[in-house]
Design an enzyme around this catalytic site. Sequence first.
Site, short mmCIF file in Angstrom:
data_model
loop_
_atom_site.label_atom_id
_atom_site.label_comp_id
_atom_site.label_asym_id
_atom_site.label_seq_id
_atom_site.Cartn_x
_atom_site.Cartn_y
_atom_site.Cartn_z
CG ASP A 9 -10.37 16.02 8.83
OD1 ASP A 9 -11.33 15.24 8.66
OD2 ASP A 9 -9.23 15.62 9.08
N GLY A 10 -12.98 16.63 10.60
CA GLY A 10 -13.44 16.40 11.95
C GLY A 10 -12.64 15.26 12.56
CD GLU A 52 -14.99 14.40 8.92
OE1 GLU A 52 -14.83 15.43 8.23
OE2 GLU A 52 -14.07 13.56 9.05
CG ASP A 74 -11.20 13.65 5.47
OD1 ASP A 74 -12.24 13.92 6.09
OD2 ASP A 74 -10.09 13.58 6.03
CG HIS A 129 -5.17 10.78 7.22
ND1 HIS A 129 -4.75 11.69 8.17
CD2 HIS A 129 -6.41 10.39 7.60
CE1 HIS A 129 -5.69 11.82 9.09
NE2 HIS A 129 -6.70 11.06 8.77
CG ASP A 139 -5.90 15.06 10.60
OD1 ASP A 139 -6.92 14.48 11.02
OD2 ASP A 139 -4.75 14.72 10.92
#
Length: 161
Positions: A9-10, A52, A74, A129, A139
């Site tokens: 994740d970023g 990301e 994501d 999320h 995250d």
Amino acid sequence: MTKVVVFTDGSSRGNPGPGGYGAVLRCYDPTGKLYERELSAGYARTTNNRMELMGVIAALEALKRPCEVEVHSDSQYVVNAFNQHWVDGWKRRGWKNAKKEPVKNPDLWMRLLDAMAPHQVKFVWVRGHAGTDLNERCDQLAVAAATAPRATLLDDEGFAD
């Protein structure tokens, strides 16, 4: 060939702004023992999309030998670039998109392609999320990296406003 499952994740606080990435790598040895490694870093001024990409790059660059890698992200930006073959078109057109405009973040796309080269990589999109444990952990890592003290943040040398 070792199978590695990667979640990435970023995050950025402002776009552009301070940012960070998080990655979790998991694999099992032949006896069934689980190995897990977490990676993260923060940057003083960057974008969410760059982070990301950096999450995936950092995970792949951490691998010491060719592996079968399943990357969960994501980021539709990252996943669709490969699953919908956008990258192939960008390369064919000299890093231009379908509108003949320069592709954003070509430095990181090229670095990602280099990092992927020794591996068999599959991309899987996950809803962000949404309670996926390892995505949520990534995250947390990315946000913590992005909000770290300014003096500890790296320069994103490829980023230009």
